[in-house]
Design an enzyme around this catalytic site. Structure first.
Site, PDB file in Angstrom:
ATOM      1  N   LYS A   1       6.583   7.996   3.961  1.00 27.46           N
ATOM      2  CA  LYS A   1       6.742   6.921   3.181  1.00 27.46           C
ATOM      3  C   LYS A   1       6.410   6.934   1.740  1.00 27.46           C
ATOM      4  CE  LYS A   1       5.518   3.310   5.797  1.00 27.46           C
ATOM      5  NZ  LYS A   1       4.825   3.831   6.816  1.00 27.46           N
TER       6      LYS A   1
ATOM      7  N   ARG B   1      -8.306   8.967   2.423  1.00 28.36           N
ATOM      8  CA  ARG B   1      -8.482   7.132   2.919  1.00 28.36           C
ATOM      9  C   ARG B   1      -9.670   7.018   3.953  1.00 28.36           C
ATOM     10  NH1 ARG B   1      -2.371   4.906   3.085  1.00 28.36           N
ATOM     11  NH2 ARG B   1      -3.477   3.937   4.932  1.00 28.36           N
TER      12      ARG B   1
ATOM     13  N   ARG C   1      -4.161  14.406   5.582  1.00 30.40           N
ATOM     14  CA  ARG C   1      -3.858  13.907   4.319  1.00 30.40           C
ATOM     15  C   ARG C   1      -4.823  13.787   3.316  1.00 30.40           C
ATOM     16  NH1 ARG C   1      -0.177   8.293   4.843  1.00 30.40           N
ATOM     17  NH2 ARG C   1      -2.188   7.666   5.704  1.00 30.40           N
TER      18      ARG C   1
ATOM     19  N   ARG D   1      -3.515   2.147  14.728  1.00 30.47           N
ATOM     20  CA  ARG D   1      -2.291   1.841  13.636  1.00 30.47           C
ATOM     21  C   ARG D   1      -1.094   2.247  14.386  1.00 30.47           C
ATOM     22  NH1 ARG D   1      -4.299   5.070   8.637  1.00 30.47           N
ATOM     23  NH2 ARG D   1      -2.276   4.771   7.943  1.00 30.47           N
TER      24      ARG D   1
ATOM     25  N   ARG E   1       6.306  -5.740   8.108  1.00 36.52           N
ATOM     26  CA  ARG E   1       5.698  -5.003   9.341  1.00 36.52           C
ATOM     27  C   ARG E   1       5.981  -5.490  10.574  1.00 36.52           C
ATOM     28  NH1 ARG E   1       1.736  -1.382   7.899  1.00 36.52           N
ATOM     29  NH2 ARG E   1       1.109  -1.039   5.600  1.00 36.52           N
TER      30      ARG E   1
END
Length: 208
Positions: A13, A150, A120, A161, A86
């Site tokens: 995204k 992160r 990532r 998640r 969400r």
């Protein structure tokens, strides 16, 4: 054109949002960036958000909705919502203060997502990379600044998640489908550029 960008964690995204923002002149509104900025600054809302994010849970609806509502008041022209809504409650609340034209859903098999997220690497300029394509580099190709991972991009938190997404966020596909506002792009293992071509085809057709 006001768009909701939907997709599981790691679906791409953030990468697609930057490209969409540039090509279609939309304001990119990322609730994740808002929360991370508050966490970095040590604000009270940031401290509260961090306790939920670190556990792989969602920030309370009331806090999130207010942040988005206030942000939209400052936007001129079309926008792209990334990370909101969400859940069904947030979607219903959003309909009370915004007019959403399209929900763009990035579909990726969950088996690909764990490796994608844990590998990532991010840059403060907004660029996103994966360790498999960096060739050992630790700086951003766009601005030259150091890349970082992160804190919540670890296997334990990512699994939490993904479970939360399937339980609370995935039902939004049916919500927007019922409103005839859903467009799905099957990302599979395609490159970001290949996905963006598909996204452009959808948005250009919709925006005629």
């Amino acid at each position: 054109m006001n768009i909701v960008l939907l997709g599981a964690p790691g679906a791409g995204k953030g990468t697609q949002a930057v490209k969409i923002e540039e090509k279609f002149f939309l304001t990119h509104i990322s609730t994740g960036d808002m929360f991370r900025a508050n966490i970095k600054d040590g604000t009270e809302i940031g401290k509260l958000a961090k306790t939920y994010i670190d556990a792989g849970k969602l920030v309370p609806d009331g806090v999130t909705c207010e942040i988005v509502k206030e942000s939209l008041k400052k936007v001129k022209g079309g926008y792209l919502l990334d990370g909101f809504p969400r859940n069904l409650f947030q979607a219903e609340e959003l309909d009370k203060f915004a007019n959403i034209d399209l929900c763009l859903n990035l579909e990726v098999d969950t088996s690909l997502l764990l490796d994608r997220i844990c590998g990532r690497r991010m840059c403060h300029c907004g660029a996103t990379y994966h360790v498999s394509t960096l060739g050992g580099k630790t700086t951003c190709e766009r601005c030259g600044k150091p890349l970082y991972q992160r804190e919540d991009d670890n296997p334990q938190t990512v699994k939490a998640r993904l479970a939360t997404y399937e339980d609370q966020t995935a039902p939004l596909k049916n919500y927007y489908l019922a409103e005839n506002k859903l467009a799905t792009v099957d990302c599979g293992a395609k490159s970001p550029d290949e996905v963006f071509k598909m996204v452009c085809a959808v948005l250009e057709k919709f925006n005629k």
